[in-house]
Write a protein that holds these residues in place. Sequence first.
Motif, PDB file in Angstrom:
ATOM      1  N   UNK A 245      10.285   1.220   9.724  1.00  0.00           N
ATOM      2  CA  UNK A 245      10.227   1.489   8.291  1.00  0.00           C
ATOM      3  C   UNK A 245      10.438   2.951   7.948  1.00  0.00           C
ATOM      4  N   UNK A 246      10.328   3.810   8.923  1.00  0.00           N
ATOM      5  CA  UNK A 246      10.326   5.244   8.623  1.00  0.00           C
ATOM      6  C   UNK A 246      11.535   5.925   9.222  1.00  0.00           C
ATOM      7  N   UNK A 247      11.966   7.000   8.534  1.00  0.00           N
ATOM      8  CA  UNK A 247      13.162   7.688   9.011  1.00  0.00           C
ATOM      9  C   UNK A 247      12.817   8.939   9.794  1.00  0.00           C
ATOM     10  N   UNK A 248      11.559   9.347   9.739  1.00  0.00           N
ATOM     11  CA  UNK A 248      11.201  10.579  10.450  1.00  0.00           C
ATOM     12  C   UNK A 248       9.710  10.803  10.444  1.00  0.00           C
ATOM     13  N   UNK A 249       9.293  11.872  11.105  1.00  0.00           N
ATOM     14  CA  UNK A 249       7.867  12.154  11.237  1.00  0.00           C
ATOM     15  C   UNK A 249       7.149  12.337   9.910  1.00  0.00           C
ATOM     16  N   UNK A 250       7.716  13.098   8.973  1.00  0.00           N
ATOM     17  CA  UNK A 250       6.954  13.302   7.728  1.00  0.00           C
ATOM     18  C   UNK A 250       6.575  11.986   7.053  1.00  0.00           C
ATOM     19  N   UNK A 251       7.514  11.027   7.074  1.00  0.00           N
ATOM     20  CA  UNK A 251       7.239   9.736   6.412  1.00  0.00           C
ATOM     21  C   UNK A 251       6.115   8.980   7.089  1.00  0.00           C
ATOM     22  N   UNK A 252       6.177   8.917   8.406  1.00  0.00           N
ATOM     23  CA  UNK A 252       5.177   8.096   9.089  1.00  0.00           C
ATOM     24  C   UNK A 252       3.806   8.771   9.024  1.00  0.00           C
ATOM     25  N   UNK A 253       3.818  10.110   9.074  1.00  0.00           N
ATOM     26  CA  UNK A 253       2.535  10.801   8.988  1.00  0.00           C
ATOM     27  C   UNK A 253       1.907  10.602   7.625  1.00  0.00           C
ATOM     28  N   UNK A 254       2.747  10.639   6.613  1.00  0.00           N
ATOM     29  CA  UNK A 254       2.221  10.403   5.258  1.00  0.00           C
ATOM     30  C   UNK A 254       1.630   9.001   5.162  1.00  0.00           C
TER      31      UNK A 254
ATOM     32  N   UNK B 134       6.337  -3.077  15.788  1.00  0.00           N
ATOM     33  CA  UNK B 134       4.957  -2.863  15.373  1.00  0.00           C
ATOM     34  C   UNK B 134       4.146  -2.133  16.420  1.00  0.00           C
ATOM     35  N   UNK B 135       3.436  -1.125  15.996  1.00  0.00           N
ATOM     36  CA  UNK B 135       2.481  -0.496  16.887  1.00  0.00           C
ATOM     37  C   UNK B 135       1.124  -0.472  16.201  1.00  0.00           C
ATOM     38  N   UNK B 136       0.107  -0.589  17.013  1.00  0.00           N
ATOM     39  CA  UNK B 136      -1.234  -0.554  16.453  1.00  0.00           C
ATOM     40  C   UNK B 136      -1.637   0.886  16.226  1.00  0.00           C
ATOM     41  N   UNK B 137      -2.421   1.072  15.189  1.00  0.00           N
ATOM     42  CA  UNK B 137      -2.923   2.417  14.905  1.00  0.00           C
ATOM     43  C   UNK B 137      -4.435   2.365  14.850  1.00  0.00           C
ATOM     44  N   UNK B 138      -5.072   3.237  15.617  1.00  0.00           N
ATOM     45  CA  UNK B 138      -6.520   3.304  15.514  1.00  0.00           C
ATOM     46  C   UNK B 138      -6.896   4.731  15.148  1.00  0.00           C
ATOM     47  N   UNK B 139      -8.035   4.855  14.512  1.00  0.00           N
ATOM     48  CA  UNK B 139      -8.529   6.205  14.222  1.00  0.00           C
ATOM     49  C   UNK B 139      -9.956   6.288  14.729  1.00  0.00           C
TER      50      UNK B 139
ATOM     51  N   UNK C 237       0.821  -1.207   0.000  1.00  0.00           N
ATOM     52  CA  UNK C 237       0.000   0.000   0.000  1.00  0.00           C
ATOM     53  C   UNK C 237       0.852   1.253   0.000  1.00  0.00           C
ATOM     54  N   UNK C 238       1.960   1.230   0.763  1.00  0.00           N
ATOM     55  CA  UNK C 238       2.825   2.409   0.834  1.00  0.00           C
ATOM     56  C   UNK C 238       3.468   2.736  -0.491  1.00  0.00           C
ATOM     57  N   UNK C 239       3.793   1.704  -1.210  1.00  0.00           N
ATOM     58  CA  UNK C 239       4.566   1.908  -2.439  1.00  0.00           C
ATOM     59  C   UNK C 239       3.863   2.839  -3.406  1.00  0.00           C
ATOM     60  N   UNK C 240       2.569   2.780  -3.416  1.00  0.00           N
ATOM     61  CA  UNK C 240       1.843   3.628  -4.347  1.00  0.00           C
ATOM     62  C   UNK C 240       2.066   5.085  -4.023  1.00  0.00           C
ATOM     63  N   UNK C 241       2.060   5.382  -2.726  1.00  0.00           N
ATOM     64  CA  UNK C 241       2.152   6.781  -2.336  1.00  0.00           C
ATOM     65  C   UNK C 241       3.565   7.301  -2.378  1.00  0.00           C
ATOM     66  N   UNK C 242       4.556   6.438  -2.196  1.00  0.00           N
ATOM     67  CA  UNK C 242       5.939   6.905  -2.097  1.00  0.00           C
ATOM     68  C   UNK C 242       6.773   6.195  -3.142  1.00  0.00           C
ATOM     69  N   UNK C 243       6.541   6.546  -4.370  1.00  0.00           N
ATOM     70  CA  UNK C 243       7.195   5.803  -5.443  1.00  0.00           C
ATOM     71  C   UNK C 243       8.697   5.981  -5.487  1.00  0.00           C
ATOM     72  N   UNK C 244       9.227   6.936  -4.729  1.00  0.00           N
ATOM     73  CA  UNK C 244      10.668   7.132  -4.763  1.00  0.00           C
ATOM     74  C   UNK C 244      11.405   6.301  -3.729  1.00  0.00           C
ATOM     75  N   UNK C 245      10.680   5.489  -2.944  1.00  0.00           N
ATOM     76  CA  UNK C 245      11.383   4.622  -1.993  1.00  0.00           C
ATOM     77  C   UNK C 245      12.232   3.644  -2.774  1.00  0.00           C
ATOM     78  N   UNK C 246      13.474   3.457  -2.309  1.00  0.00           N
ATOM     79  CA  UNK C 246      14.423   2.794  -3.184  1.00  0.00           C
ATOM     80  C   UNK C 246      14.374   1.275  -3.158  1.00  0.00           C
ATOM     81  N   UNK C 247      13.597   0.679  -2.247  1.00  0.00           N
ATOM     82  CA  UNK C 247      13.617  -0.774  -2.224  1.00  0.00           C
ATOM     83  C   UNK C 247      12.331  -1.358  -2.776  1.00  0.00           C
TER      84      UNK C 247
ATOM     85  N   UNK D 236       5.249  14.149  17.310  1.00  0.00           N
ATOM     86  CA  UNK D 236       6.085  15.228  16.811  1.00  0.00           C
ATOM     87  C   UNK D 236       6.731  16.049  17.898  1.00  0.00           C
ATOM     88  N   UNK D 237       6.270  15.865  19.138  1.00  0.00           N
ATOM     89  CA  UNK D 237       6.789  16.716  20.206  1.00  0.00           C
ATOM     90  C   UNK D 237       8.192  16.331  20.658  1.00  0.00           C
TER      91      UNK D 237
END
Lengths: 190, 586
Positions: free
Chosen positions: A113-122, A95-100, A36-46, A161-162
Amino acid sequence: MVFEKDLNLDATELRLGLPGTSEESGKQASTTLRIGNKRALPDMNEDSSVAASKQCDQETAPPTKAQVVGWPPIRSYRKNSLQTKKTEAETSGMYVKVSMDGAPYLRKVDLKNYKGYPEVLKALEDMFKFKVGKYSEREGYNGSEFLPTYEDKDGDWMLVGDVPWEMFVNSCKRLRIMKGTEARGLGCVV
Amino acid sequence: MQKKMAFSLPDEVLEHVFSFIQSDKDRNAVSMVCKPWYEIERWCRRKIFIGNCYAVSPRIVIRRFPEVRSIELKGKPHFADFNLVPDGWGGYVLPWIAEMAGAYPWLEEIRLKRMVVTDECLELIAKSFKNFKVLVLFSCEGFSTDGLAAIAASCTNLRELDLRESDVDDLGGHWLSHFPETYTSLVSLNISCLGSDEVSLSALERLVGRCTNLRTLRLNRAVPLDKIANILGRAPQLVDFGTGTYGADLQLEVFSNLAGAFSSCKELRSLSGFWDVVPAYLPAIYPAFSRLTSLNLSYATIQSPDLIKLLRHCPSLQRLLVLDYIEDSGLEALASSCKDLEELRVFPSDPFGVEPNVSLTEQGLVSVCLACPKLQSVLYFCRRMSNMALVTIAQNRPNLTRFRLCIIEPRTADYLTLEPLDVGFGAIVEHCKDLRRLSLSGLLTDRVFEYIGRYAKKLEMLSVAFAGESDLGLHHVLSGCESLRKLEIRDCPFGDKALLANAAKLETMRSLWMSSCSVSFGACKLLGQKMPRLNVEVIDESGPPDSRPDSCPVDKLYIYRSVAGPRFDMPPFVCTMDEDSALPVS
């Protein structure tokens, strides 16, 4: 009914092998999320070949010695109990669970999987189809009724982010995307 | 000539007679005899089993069976166990609970498997059913210990709380304290899946102490070894016990307390748990081993020599779950010690290692099959197999009813002849005439499916992976296996032809799962259009399938019969192929 044996369907055979993964078993659950992520972040190198294999006019990537999703057929809890106790950093950062609020299902993300806040938020935005506002240290998230929060090791609910990224990865137990008025208490300016 | 009417017996008499009929199949047959019998039967049916929660709606069930006391529901497809079903797929139990809350105030039992259960559901259960007795959540997820606290606090008649293999958000052991001090009716408690390191041991001990009818107690890993004696001491009547961690530095006092506790549990027949085993502590249980009928050591990293010593003390064993550390030598010891063995499951200790880490081969399985006359159920992970071994097993154990073999490397040939394993599995289905469940692995051509279609007449569930050569394989199974209810297939070159030719067969089955096969989107649409009583669901996380040509294969396909029509709780990556339109419903 008579069937021809010469249908030669190998060419269209789809496989879900992920070349190049050398992670341990617990990561298998992440492969479906990654697609699912790959669609949104096509520049990920792997693993761009995973996205490629979804398009049927391209050659499918043959599975290598890397793990195939869901094979051998062993339940996750069994895989996890085979592993020796991990270090603190490894266990809390995985792994952490995410609920909305309002969504009738839970998702899981691997913070590694993520290097920083912008990536995980996206990634979260894509997963739950929403947008966070603009973040500022003083005012929190501005401009959206959605607020990304997390529960830390002490059981406190914090704003995503804090704290510095590494500290967040090591202390986050689960994520919750709050909606609307409940979010006010954490300093969201809507 | 006067016709005798079937309903000349008073209703109460018929109802009384029907009360002796428990099985669903028989009950369904009774209800088909005539309209009056249908009416009487539906008012007195107390127990419902729904193998696929989307096959029927709560409303339909409630309308037909107004006085239900016990319900069992299953949600996600079996391959969800192996992460093949994406998160968010479905299987939500809330709509069922919400409707039953109003319609079945006297509901006593809820058993769920592979469903999403939220804390809200648990709170609703706690609030709505005054006589609630049994909650079994098997491989469920979505809830936390907060929900369990609600159950504990309100369900004063609770007998059974079983969370086996569920994924629970464990927020600590305090939920146990929500059982009131006056609560004593617990008979069965299984919390082995709880993950946090906190357990309120004092609450647990007090609970165990006052529930004198407790028969089953399965603890979680967090409960330390030195607490077991205390707990067992309060429940010497236990029949089924699961330890927590079974390892600690060896201390004589702890050991002797443990031995004393185990030997005073005269009713103990089943043991499980055994995380982090320190083998030196195993002899503490030897006195209890002689009475054991069921032993689950599948989390225990005990090596073969210790296992052999242990198994010598278990002559009455009927069921053994173990890791492949047991090796061929341990299985030979099992074969000679445990003549009553009915079920064997051997799990891999290093499933992702390329080289074998233990000396476990097909020989171990063969020795058990040769020597244990009552063996019926097998689950075996190994790294090599031969047709000869399978034929030997088939000829000697025709009484097998469940045979699941997983050769770890996909498409592994017979290691002796390098041929496919068609003949071996063919022998299994030919000789084992009562085989109900079969999982295939290794190198397999269409031939194996020919054998399965020809011989496996009682087969109800078939799991296939990395096998077959063409649609003929799938066609053999769908056209030949008369009793087939569940078919799950992954990574096989099966496409449209067999599926469309056998569309009618799919209505006689509970479900069909196909992933990484060659079924085209067009065929799915056609199937959905032609078969209104089937839900044809396409799962594709890379984007909506209609953005690609009809000839494109779908990623995952789940087809099941339903009288409820397409479901409306699907996430964006699931589409139902609807009968009305060329456009899928999503």
